[in-house]
Design a protein around this motif. Sequence first.
Motif, short mmCIF file in Angstrom:
data_model
loop_
_atom_site.label_atom_id
_atom_site.label_comp_id
_atom_site.label_asym_id
_atom_site.label_seq_id
_atom_site.Cartn_x
_atom_site.Cartn_y
_atom_site.Cartn_z
N UNK A 30 6.77 29.71 80.18
CA UNK A 30 8.11 30.34 79.75
C UNK A 30 9.11 30.29 80.55
N UNK A 31 10.30 30.36 80.07
CA UNK A 31 11.66 30.07 81.13
C UNK A 31 12.09 31.54 81.70
N UNK A 32 11.10 31.98 82.54
CA UNK A 32 11.57 33.19 83.22
C UNK A 32 11.15 33.33 84.67
N UNK A 33 11.19 32.05 85.28
CA UNK A 33 10.89 32.02 86.73
C UNK A 33 12.07 32.55 87.50
N UNK A 34 13.27 32.27 87.14
CA UNK A 34 14.67 32.90 87.81
C UNK A 34 15.43 33.22 86.79
N UNK A 35 16.13 34.32 87.51
CA UNK A 35 17.29 35.00 86.45
C UNK A 35 18.48 35.07 87.34
N UNK A 36 19.59 34.79 86.88
CA UNK A 36 20.76 34.60 87.39
C UNK A 36 21.63 35.89 87.32
N UNK A 42 28.01 40.93 82.08
CA UNK A 42 26.72 41.48 81.78
C UNK A 42 26.46 41.38 80.64
N UNK A 43 27.00 40.71 79.70
CA UNK A 43 26.71 40.48 78.20
C UNK A 43 25.80 39.21 77.95
N UNK A 44 25.76 38.52 79.19
CA UNK A 44 24.97 37.16 79.28
C UNK A 44 23.84 37.35 80.48
N UNK A 45 22.66 36.96 80.14
CA UNK A 45 21.53 36.79 81.00
C UNK A 45 21.09 35.34 80.87
N UNK A 46 21.07 34.88 82.29
CA UNK A 46 20.58 33.39 82.07
C UNK A 46 19.39 33.52 82.91
N UNK A 47 18.37 32.57 82.43
CA UNK A 47 17.14 32.65 82.77
C UNK A 47 16.61 31.06 83.06
N UNK A 48 15.81 30.62 83.99
CA UNK A 48 15.57 29.41 83.97
C UNK A 48 13.84 29.05 84.43
N UNK A 49 13.20 28.23 83.98
CA UNK A 49 11.77 27.88 84.27
C UNK A 49 11.49 26.52 84.60
N UNK A 50 10.26 26.02 84.27
CA UNK A 50 10.13 24.73 84.69
C UNK A 50 10.54 23.68 83.81
N UNK A 51 10.86 24.37 82.58
CA UNK A 51 11.01 23.14 81.39
C UNK A 51 12.41 23.27 80.67
N UNK A 53 16.29 25.95 80.59
CA UNK A 53 17.13 26.91 80.98
C UNK A 53 17.56 27.75 79.69
N UNK A 54 17.53 29.03 79.62
CA UNK A 54 17.94 29.84 78.54
C UNK A 54 19.10 30.66 79.00
N UNK A 55 20.02 31.20 77.90
CA UNK A 55 20.93 32.08 77.99
C UNK A 55 20.62 33.09 77.09
N UNK A 56 20.62 34.36 77.10
CA UNK A 56 20.10 35.40 76.31
C UNK A 56 21.89 36.12 76.11
N UNK A 62 19.18 34.23 71.75
CA UNK A 62 18.69 33.29 73.07
C UNK A 62 19.00 31.94 72.51
N UNK A 63 19.61 31.09 73.46
CA UNK A 63 19.84 29.76 73.32
C UNK A 63 19.20 29.17 74.56
N UNK A 64 18.32 28.00 74.17
CA UNK A 64 17.74 27.43 75.48
C UNK A 64 17.98 25.92 75.26
N UNK A 65 18.09 25.35 76.49
CA UNK A 65 18.13 23.88 76.68
C UNK A 65 17.18 23.31 77.70
N UNK A 66 16.62 22.31 77.05
CA UNK A 66 15.41 21.59 77.86
C UNK A 66 15.92 20.69 78.99
N UNK A 67 15.36 20.32 80.08
CA UNK A 67 15.79 19.57 81.17
C UNK A 67 15.79 18.05 80.47
#
Length: 221
Positions: A30-36, A42-51, A53-56, A62-67
């Motif tokens: 899950x891409x929920x290791x870190x949250x920006x 406040x309308x955007x929430x950035x999250x990052x995982x091991x695989x 990065x997503x923006x809500x 939600x839109x995600x981009x793989x490394x």
Amino acid sequence: MDLSLRTKLQYGAMFIALLGCVLTCVSTFVPLWKQLNLDLNELEIWTSGLWQTCVVQDEGGMQCKDFDSFLALPFQLRMARILMFLSDGLGIVGLIVSCFCLDCLKTTEKDTKKYLALFGGALFWMSGITALVPVSWIAYDTVQEFWDETIPEIVPRWEFGEAMFMCWFGSFFLMFGGSLLFCSKHAVTKQKTVRSQAKNTHIGLFYDPATLQNRCPDLII
């Protein structure tokens, strides 16, 4: 310790270790290791995982981009992927091995089950420690970057995500499950000792020389 308590220890160890294995496996992907932390937007929430990065966004979902490349990743992220995969593999193998040490299965002898319980508990401990290393490493770097005074205050800072807490709890559950398996092994050993002592006491009372001599006064030993 009787048989029912040993069985409860085994079932409790399997349930807790299974829960820990599920938590670590889910936190791996899950891409929920870190949250920006975005105070300005406040309308955007950035999250990052091991695989990835997503923006809500409130409007766009939600839109995600793989490394792009594994080799292009930082050393910390590459090691986190490897260690989390290793932890998941050790946890799954530990569950399979521990299933054969249950008393409800009549597949192997009791001595073999005792060694399988030790091996399964060791695998659970190795899985928990292997998962604890990358999540604690990333958490330490996140704290260092959050309190870095060289970075301007207007720059957003990464904070802990839900997956980090899932991984922490999963690793502790795996180690606790391994400890319960170790306790079940000692419960078997103690039960055998009590039975052996009871059997020797029964034999000693049955063949007591003083009792035989009282019953047969003319018997000369």
